[in-house]
Design a protein around this motif. Structure first.
Motif, PDB file in Angstrom:
ATOM      1  N   CYS A  85     -10.358 -10.601  -6.030  1.00  0.00           N
ATOM      2  CA  CYS A  85      -8.705 -10.275  -5.715  1.00  0.00           C
ATOM      3  C   CYS A  85      -8.176 -11.262  -4.576  1.00  0.00           C
ATOM      4  CB  CYS A  85      -8.848  -8.826  -4.540  1.00  0.00           C
ATOM      5  SG  CYS A  85      -7.355  -8.940  -4.046  1.00  0.00           S
TER       6      CYS A  85
ATOM      7  N   CYS B  85      -7.327 -10.322  -1.048  1.00  0.00           N
ATOM      8  CA  CYS B  85      -8.155  -9.652   0.143  1.00  0.00           C
ATOM      9  C   CYS B  85     -10.021 -10.599  -0.113  1.00  0.00           C
ATOM     10  CB  CYS B  85      -8.337  -8.282   0.028  1.00  0.00           C
ATOM     11  SG  CYS B  85      -8.891  -7.424  -0.860  1.00  0.00           S
TER      12      CYS B  85
ATOM     13  N   CYS C 273      -7.484  -3.981  -7.638  1.00  0.00           N
ATOM     14  CA  CYS C 273      -8.494  -4.322  -6.648  1.00  0.00           C
ATOM     15  C   CYS C 273      -9.250  -3.103  -6.106  1.00  0.00           C
ATOM     16  CB  CYS C 273      -7.579  -5.275  -4.951  1.00  0.00           C
ATOM     17  SG  CYS C 273      -8.902  -5.539  -4.045  1.00  0.00           S
TER      18      CYS C 273
ATOM     19  N   CYS D 205      -7.393  -3.193  -1.719  1.00  0.00           N
ATOM     20  CA  CYS D 205      -6.281  -3.823  -1.305  1.00  0.00           C
ATOM     21  C   CYS D 205      -5.371  -3.320  -2.385  1.00  0.00           C
ATOM     22  CB  CYS D 205      -5.948  -4.490  -0.833  1.00  0.00           C
ATOM     23  SG  CYS D 205      -5.561  -6.068  -2.162  1.00  0.00           S
TER      24      CYS D 205
ATOM     25  N   PHE E 167      -3.209  -4.845  -4.528  1.00  0.00           N
ATOM     26  CA  PHE E 167      -2.825  -5.495  -5.160  1.00  0.00           C
ATOM     27  C   PHE E 167      -3.524  -4.857  -6.956  1.00  0.00           C
ATOM     28  CE2 PHE E 167      -4.098 -10.183  -6.861  1.00  0.00           C
ATOM     29  CZ  PHE E 167      -2.551  -9.963  -7.846  1.00  0.00           C
TER      30      PHE E 167
HETATM   31 ZN   LIG Z   1      -7.434  -6.708  -3.035  1.00  0.00          ZN
END
Ligand SMILES: [Zn+2]
Length: 407
Positions: free
Chosen positions: A194, A197, A210, A213, A215
């Motif tokens: 990712c 993160c 992800c 998180c 995303f």
């Molecule tokens: Zn992430």
């Protein structure tokens, strides 16, 4: 006035360079023009609508396809058709077409921020990001970060971006206006993590996301689905391109999405894309000693994977040619990133200055091959009527010269 003077001087230098037999003169003119007028690129961009195209693979082809599509709007579209994609090449392309209202420019990944700033482009097209022949994965993260900053500072620009490439998505998501395209991503070795993160990315039939998180792959407005495109209105059209392969179908969908920003409907753009039969010597079949030879350019692991996809079905023969000169990258360790097992069961010929590096790699994948001295040597050993050639940059140019530089 300063732009005209710089362009005139640059144009004269380009002509001299051509007469002296030193390439097509497209870069030297720009180099001299920029020396006379450092703001040449922005001066030449005034009053034009400009499309920039960048990414690791497919820049030249996508630039060509977008240029073809925008031909529906203007007779004259400025473009750097031969891949001279740094500032001098771009200035030369614009200088050569002073009256073109539209320009489609391929841009080297590292130059996108400064070219975007200079040209105030209307559209930026982001194709994909993966390790290139001479650098490793870490550098593309830096490239993506610089794109993010540049796009955040260009709020009027539209971005057409491949949502299936997580790093492209991260780079594009700083822009105010993004048109997401499901262009596919075959090479995933450079996007396991990712960008937000650092956690592991997960993939399923819905795309990537992800695990830690928020995303995730954005919803897309355009979709490449097998041999068809689903456009922004939900209509399905057969692409039926003349150019072969999945990568080119993806490039074509990106081109259609860009064309729509300019008001060109897919129904008008698609026939124009189908008329593109070759791009800077790639994909065309050339007659050589009674056989049909087709040239494919592939410069990095992702590119080789896409080139394998285009090959004639087995047992069609293939010649692989690898050099390691400056433009290729001196380091051939990238050859180990490619999975060659798909070549088993067909005659494989290996040429180029670093053919022994490739030979060792093929041995490890248990792919049978013959070493040859050059393209003619392979042509002479082919039993059928055709030969596909995959070559990296300078190996490609050498073979092209041998075969007579057809467009
Ligand atoms: Zn992430």
């Amino acid at each position: 006035m300063r732009a005209r003077l710089a362009t005139t001087l640059g144009g004269a230098a380009g002509t001299m360079s051509r007469l002296a037999g030193r390439g097509d003169g497209s870069v030297i003119g720009g180099v001299i023009g920029l020396r006379v007028e450092p703001d040449l690129l922005s001066l030449l961009s005034v009053d034009r609508q400009i499309v920039l195209v960048t990414g690791t693979n497919g820049k030249t082809t996508t630039t060509r396809l977008i240029t073809a599509a925008l031909g529906a709007l203007a007779q004259d579209v400025a473009t750097n058709a031969f891949g001279a994609n740094m500032e001098a090449g771009l200035a030369a392309a614009l200088g050569k077409a002073p009256d073109a209202p539209l320009a489609v420019l391929e841009v080297d990944e590292r130059y996108l921020p400064r070219v975007l700033k200079a040209t105030k482009a209307r559209v930026v097209t982001l194709l994909n990001l993966s390790r290139d022949q001479m650098d490793r994965a870490a550098e593309i993260w830096l490239v993506a970060r610089r794109w993010r900053e540049a796009l955040a500072a260009a709020p009027d620009c539209w971005v057409v971006a491949n949502a299936d490439d997580p790093l492209i998505t991260w780079a594009a998501s700083s822009a105010r206006n993004v048109i997401w395209v499901a262009g596919g991503q075959r090479w995933q070795e450079d996007s396991w993590c990712c960008a937000v993160c650092g956690s592991h990315l997960m993939r399923d039939e819905l795309g990537w996301r992800c695990g830690e998180c928020s995303f995730r792959r954005p919803a897309t407005r355009w979709v490449l689905e097998g041999g068809s495109v689903i456009d922004s209105a939900g209509r399905i059209s057969d692409l039926s391109l003349t150019l072969p392969g999945r990568a080119n179908r993806s490039n074509a969908v990106m081109a259609l999405a860009v064309a729509e920003v300019f008001g060109v409907d897919p129904a008008h753009a698609l026939p124009r894309l189908r008329e593109v039969t070759s791009v800077a010597g790639r994909y065309t079949r050339l007659e050589r000693r009674g056989r049909q030879v087709r040239l494919l350019l592939a410069k990095n692991p992702a590119g080789w994977l896409e080139a394998f996809d285009v090959l004639e079905p087995a047992p069609g023969p293939v010649l692989l040619a690898v050099n390691a000169q400056g433009p290729d990258g001196k380091d051939t360790s990238w050859l180990w990133d490619v999975d060659y097992r798909v070549l088993r069961g067909r005659p494989v010929f290996v040429a180029g200055e670093r053919r022994l590096d490739l030979a060792v790699r093929l041995e490890a994948d248990m792919v049978a091959f013959d070493l040859v001295d050059g393209v003619d040597n392979a042509v002479d050993q082919v039993s059928g009527t055709s030969l596909d050639v995959i070559a990296n940059y300078t190996a490609f140019q050498q073979i092209r010269v041998t075969l007579g530089r057809a467009e």
